[in-house]
Motif scaffolding. Structure first.
Motif, PDB file in Angstrom:
ATOM      1  N   ALA A 182       0.826  -1.208   0.000  1.00 53.19           N
ATOM      2  CA  ALA A 182       0.000   0.000   0.000  1.00 53.19           C
ATOM      3  C   ALA A 182       0.864   1.263   0.000  1.00 53.19           C
ATOM      4  CB  ALA A 182      -0.932   0.004   1.214  1.00 53.19           C
ATOM      5  N   ARG A 183       1.964   1.229   0.736  1.00 57.65           N
ATOM      6  CA  ARG A 183       2.879   2.372   0.732  1.00 57.65           C
ATOM      7  C   ARG A 183       3.459   2.591  -0.665  1.00 57.65           C
ATOM      8  NH1 ARG A 183       6.433   1.120   6.248  1.00 57.65           N
ATOM      9  NH2 ARG A 183       4.943   1.990   7.764  1.00 57.65           N
ATOM     10  N   GLY A 184       3.796   1.492  -1.338  1.00 58.11           N
ATOM     11  CA  GLY A 184       4.306   1.611  -2.701  1.00 58.11           C
ATOM     12  C   GLY A 184       3.260   2.161  -3.646  1.00 58.11           C
ATOM     13  N   HIS A 185       2.041   1.677  -3.528  1.00 59.69           N
ATOM     14  CA  HIS A 185       0.947   2.191  -4.357  1.00 59.69           C
ATOM     15  C   HIS A 185       0.745   3.684  -4.115  1.00 59.69           C
ATOM     16  CE1 HIS A 185      -1.286  -1.843  -5.359  1.00 59.69           C
ATOM     17  NE2 HIS A 185      -0.002  -1.861  -5.673  1.00 59.69           N
ATOM     18  N   ALA A 186       0.734   4.069  -2.842  1.00 55.82           N
ATOM     19  CA  ALA A 186       0.542   5.480  -2.508  1.00 55.82           C
ATOM     20  C   ALA A 186       1.685   6.340  -3.035  1.00 55.82           C
ATOM     21  CB  ALA A 186       0.414   5.649  -0.993  1.00 55.82           C
ATOM     22  N   ALA A 187       2.902   5.793  -3.021  1.00 58.08           N
ATOM     23  CA  ALA A 187       4.064   6.551  -3.483  1.00 58.08           C
ATOM     24  C   ALA A 187       3.957   6.888  -4.962  1.00 58.08           C
ATOM     25  CB  ALA A 187       5.353   5.770  -3.215  1.00 58.08           C
ATOM     26  N   VAL A 188       3.542   5.915  -5.786  1.00 58.66           N
ATOM     27  CA  VAL A 188       3.458   6.201  -7.217  1.00 58.66           C
ATOM     28  C   VAL A 188       2.260   7.100  -7.532  1.00 58.66           C
ATOM     29  CG1 VAL A 188       4.681   4.093  -7.865  1.00 58.66           C
ATOM     30  CG2 VAL A 188       2.201   4.070  -7.790  1.00 58.66           C
ATOM     31  N   ILE A 189       1.166   6.945  -6.792  1.00 58.37           N
ATOM     32  CA  ILE A 189       0.024   7.844  -6.985  1.00 58.37           C
ATOM     33  C   ILE A 189       0.418   9.268  -6.621  1.00 58.37           C
ATOM     34  CG2 ILE A 189      -2.311   8.434  -6.203  1.00 58.37           C
ATOM     35  CD1 ILE A 189      -2.756   5.405  -5.751  1.00 58.37           C
ATOM     36  N   SER A 190       1.124   9.426  -5.513  1.00 58.59           N
ATOM     37  CA  SER A 190       1.559  10.756  -5.085  1.00 58.59           C
ATOM     38  C   SER A 190       2.466  11.402  -6.119  1.00 58.59           C
ATOM     39  CB  SER A 190       2.268  10.667  -3.728  1.00 58.59           C
ATOM     40  OG  SER A 190       1.394  10.187  -2.719  1.00 58.59           O
ATOM     41  N   ARG A 199      -8.495   0.443  -0.145  1.00 59.96           N
ATOM     42  CA  ARG A 199      -8.672   1.787  -0.709  1.00 59.96           C
ATOM     43  C   ARG A 199      -8.459   2.851   0.367  1.00 59.96           C
ATOM     44  NH1 ARG A 199     -12.750   4.750   0.165  1.00 59.96           N
ATOM     45  NH2 ARG A 199     -14.092   2.984   0.723  1.00 59.96           N
ATOM     46  N   GLU A 200      -9.038   2.632   1.532  1.00 59.10           N
ATOM     47  CA  GLU A 200      -8.900   3.599   2.624  1.00 59.10           C
ATOM     48  C   GLU A 200      -7.446   3.708   3.075  1.00 59.10           C
ATOM     49  OE1 GLU A 200     -11.543   2.127   5.590  1.00 59.10           O
ATOM     50  OE2 GLU A 200     -13.360   2.726   4.500  1.00 59.10           O
ATOM     51  N   THR A 201      -6.746   2.570   3.104  1.00 56.86           N
ATOM     52  CA  THR A 201      -5.337   2.575   3.524  1.00 56.86           C
ATOM     53  C   THR A 201      -4.482   3.372   2.551  1.00 56.86           C
ATOM     54  OG1 THR A 201      -5.559   0.409   4.589  1.00 56.86           O
ATOM     55  CG2 THR A 201      -3.337   1.119   4.022  1.00 56.86           C
ATOM     56  N   VAL A 202      -4.634   3.107   1.255  1.00 57.65           N
ATOM     57  CA  VAL A 202      -3.840   3.815   0.251  1.00 57.65           C
ATOM     58  C   VAL A 202      -4.159   5.309   0.273  1.00 57.65           C
ATOM     59  CG1 VAL A 202      -3.408   4.068  -2.220  1.00 57.65           C
ATOM     60  CG2 VAL A 202      -3.589   1.792  -1.225  1.00 57.65           C
ATOM     61  N   THR A 203      -5.431   5.652   0.371  1.00 57.90           N
ATOM     62  CA  THR A 203      -5.833   7.067   0.403  1.00 57.90           C
ATOM     63  C   THR A 203      -5.182   7.793   1.576  1.00 57.90           C
ATOM     64  OG1 THR A 203      -7.954   6.555  -0.651  1.00 57.90           O
ATOM     65  CG2 THR A 203      -7.794   8.651   0.529  1.00 57.90           C
ATOM     66  N   ALA A 204      -5.147   7.149   2.743  1.00 59.34           N
ATOM     67  CA  ALA A 204      -4.572   7.771   3.936  1.00 59.34           C
ATOM     68  C   ALA A 204      -3.063   7.952   3.831  1.00 59.34           C
ATOM     69  CB  ALA A 204      -4.900   6.923   5.165  1.00 59.34           C
ATOM     70  N   LEU A 205      -2.416   7.171   2.949  1.00 54.54           N
ATOM     71  CA  LEU A 205      -0.959   7.221   2.813  1.00 54.54           C
ATOM     72  C   LEU A 205      -0.488   8.223   1.755  1.00 54.54           C
ATOM     73  CD1 LEU A 205      -0.183   3.398   2.996  1.00 54.54           C
ATOM     74  CD2 LEU A 205       0.527   5.114   4.676  1.00 54.54           C
ATOM     75  N   LEU A 206      -1.405   8.813   0.993  1.00 57.32           N
ATOM     76  CA  LEU A 206      -1.001   9.745  -0.054  1.00 57.32           C
ATOM     77  C   LEU A 206      -0.271  10.932   0.556  1.00 57.32           C
ATOM     78  CD1 LEU A 206      -4.176   9.749  -2.338  1.00 57.32           C
ATOM     79  CD2 LEU A 206      -2.046   8.479  -2.645  1.00 57.32           C
ATOM     80  N   ASP A 207       0.816  11.342  -0.087  1.00 54.95           N
ATOM     81  CA  ASP A 207       1.662  12.417   0.430  1.00 54.95           C
ATOM     82  C   ASP A 207       2.065  13.351  -0.716  1.00 54.95           C
ATOM     83  OD1 ASP A 207       3.264  13.962   2.082  1.00 54.95           O
ATOM     84  OD2 ASP A 207       5.007  12.640   1.853  1.00 54.95           O
ATOM     85  N   PRO A 208       1.588  14.617  -0.666  1.00 58.37           N
ATOM     86  CA  PRO A 208       0.741  15.180   0.394  1.00 58.37           C
ATOM     87  C   PRO A 208      -0.679  14.651   0.295  1.00 58.37           C
ATOM     88  CG  PRO A 208       1.010  16.741  -1.390  1.00 58.37           C
ATOM     89  CD  PRO A 208       1.899  15.588  -1.730  1.00 58.37           C
ATOM     90  N   PRO A 209      -1.487  14.844   1.360  1.00 60.25           N
ATOM     91  CA  PRO A 209      -2.891  14.420   1.301  1.00 60.25           C
ATOM     92  C   PRO A 209      -3.539  14.968   0.037  1.00 60.25           C
ATOM     93  CG  PRO A 209      -2.333  15.119   3.516  1.00 60.25           C
ATOM     94  CD  PRO A 209      -1.150  15.470   2.654  1.00 60.25           C
ATOM     95  N   SER A 210      -4.309  14.124  -0.634  1.00 58.47           N
ATOM     96  CA  SER A 210      -4.795  14.479  -1.959  1.00 58.47           C
ATOM     97  C   SER A 210      -6.294  14.271  -2.076  1.00 58.47           C
ATOM     98  CB  SER A 210      -4.059  13.622  -3.009  1.00 58.47           C
ATOM     99  OG  SER A 210      -4.636  13.742  -4.271  1.00 58.47           O
ATOM    100  N   SER A 211      -6.877  14.984  -3.022  1.00 57.33           N
ATOM    101  CA  SER A 211      -8.297  14.791  -3.319  1.00 57.33           C
ATOM    102  C   SER A 211      -8.489  13.694  -4.360  1.00 57.33           C
ATOM    103  CB  SER A 211      -8.911  16.099  -3.834  1.00 57.33           C
ATOM    104  OG  SER A 211      -8.228  16.531  -5.007  1.00 57.33           O
ATOM    105  N   CYS A 212      -7.409  13.031  -4.722  1.00 57.64           N
ATOM    106  CA  CYS A 212      -7.481  11.946  -5.703  1.00 57.64           C
ATOM    107  C   CYS A 212      -8.462  10.870  -5.226  1.00 57.64           C
ATOM    108  CB  CYS A 212      -6.096  11.337  -5.905  1.00 57.64           C
ATOM    109  SG  CYS A 212      -6.084   9.810  -6.876  1.00 57.64           S
ATOM    110  N   GLN A 213      -9.314  10.434  -6.116  1.00 56.29           N
ATOM    111  CA  GLN A 213     -10.230   9.338  -5.820  1.00 56.29           C
ATOM    112  C   GLN A 213      -9.529   8.022  -6.102  1.00 56.29           C
ATOM    113  OE1 GLN A 213     -13.682   9.121  -8.339  1.00 56.29           O
ATOM    114  NE2 GLN A 213     -14.615   7.443  -7.191  1.00 56.29           N
ATOM    115  N   VAL A 214      -9.363   7.209  -5.068  1.00 51.69           N
ATOM    116  CA  VAL A 214      -8.720   5.911  -5.213  1.00 51.69           C
ATOM    117  C   VAL A 214      -9.796   4.840  -5.332  1.00 51.69           C
ATOM    118  CG1 VAL A 214      -7.206   4.194  -4.151  1.00 51.69           C
ATOM    119  CG2 VAL A 214      -6.680   6.642  -3.926  1.00 51.69           C
ATOM    120  N   ILE A 215      -9.703   4.029  -6.368  1.00 49.56           N
ATOM    121  CA  ILE A 215     -10.634   2.919  -6.580  1.00 49.56           C
ATOM    122  C   ILE A 215      -9.824   1.631  -6.537  1.00 49.56           C
ATOM    123  CG2 ILE A 215     -12.245   1.831  -8.185  1.00 49.56           C
ATOM    124  CD1 ILE A 215     -12.793   4.658  -9.304  1.00 49.56           C
ATOM    125  N   ALA A 216     -10.084   0.809  -5.522  1.00 54.02           N
ATOM    126  CA  ALA A 216      -9.344  -0.442  -5.340  1.00 54.02           C
ATOM    127  C   ALA A 216     -10.257  -1.623  -5.624  1.00 54.02           C
ATOM    128  CB  ALA A 216      -8.784  -0.534  -3.927  1.00 54.02           C
TER     129      ALA A 216
END
Length: 219
Positions: free
Chosen positions: A87-95, A115-132
C-alpha cells in the motif's frame, strides 16, 4: 474542457522469495489510447509482447516505478505487514503522478479497506479518488498497463541479479530453479544470499531443513 488525469497502479514480485518488488504507475488522459494498444494482465503475455508494450505504453503515458529490495522488505516486515508495504508503494506512485482518479489492484482481501489505507498514505494528502478492486489488471486497461511496466522492470532487475549470482530462475517459490539456487546457496554458505527475503517462510524452512540435515550428518 480537459479530460481528467487517470492512473493505474499494480505491482510485480510481491510473493517472490528472491529479488525486489516493483510497483508501477501509469497515467494518461485518454484511456482509449491505452486500450487500443491491446494491453492485458502482464501474466497473460509473453515476455517479448510485454517488452513491446512497455515501449508503446511509455511513448503515450507518464510512468513511474517504486522499487523495494529484498533487504528493504525484510526490514519493513519487522514492524508492518506485507499488505501495508504494498500500500505504501501504491501510494508513493500515486503521489508522484498526482492523478484525479487512481485505479489500484487491491492486495487486501477487503478492497474497501485497502482503498482507505492507500488514500490515507497519499503524500501530500490528496483529493485523488482511489478505486481499489481485486483483479483490477483484468478489468481496467490502465492497470493492465501498470502491471506490464512493473513486470518488465522486475524482469530486467532479475536478469541483472542472474548475471551477478548465476541462474536464479524467476525468484518465486513455485519455480524449481529458484528453489534449487536458494537451497544450493544455503547449503554452501549456511546463510541465504543477499537477494533473498530472509523473512520469507521459504527461506526459513530451507535454513531449518538444511540445518537439521547438517546436524544429523554431524552425529
Amino acid at each position: 474542457m480537459q479530460m481528467p488525469l487517470i492512473c493505474g497502479v499494480d505491482e510485480a514480485g510481491k510473493g517472490a522469495v528472491l529479488g525486489p518488488m516493483v510497483v508501477a504507475g501509469v497515467s494518461c488522459r485518454d484511456l482509449s489510447a491505452i486500450a487500443a494498444l491491446g494491453v492485458r494482465d502482464s501474466k497473460q503475455l509473453t515476455r517479448n509482447r510485454r517488452e513491446d508494450l512497455y515501449d508503446r505504453i511509455r511513448s503515450i503515458c507518464t510512468t513511474t516505478v517504486f522499487v523495494l529490495s529484498a533487504a528493504a522488505i525484510d526490514q519493513a516486515r519487522e514492524t508492518v505487514t506485507m499488505n501495508l508495504i504494498v500500500a505504501r508503494g501504491h501510494a508513493a506512485v500515486i503521489s508522484t503522478l498526482a492523478p484525479t482518479v487512481a485505479y489500484v489492484d487491491a492486495c487486501d482481501v477487503n478492497a474497501d479497506r485497502y482503498r482507505e489505507t492507500v488514500t490515507a498514505l497519499l503524500d501530500p494528502p490528496s483529493s485523488c479518488q482511489v478505486i481499489a478492486e481485486h483483479r483490477a489488471d483484468s478489468t481496467y486497461p490502465v492497470v493492465a498497463a501498470a502491471s506490464i511496466i512493473a513486470k518488465v522492470t522486475r524482469d530486467r532487475l532479475i536478469d541483472a541479479l542472474a548475471e551477478e549470482c548465476g541462474p536464479i530462475g524467476s525468484g518465486y517459490p513455485s519455480d524449481r530453479y529458484t528453489i534449487e539456487y536458494l537451497s544450493d546457496y544455503i547449503g554452501r554458505h549456511h546463510a541465504p544470499p543477499s537477494c533473498a527475503r530472509k523473512t520469507w517462510k521459504t527461506t526459513i524452512h530451507l535454513l531449518e531443513s538444511l540445518g537439521q540435515r547438517d546436524l544429523c550428518s554431524f552425529f
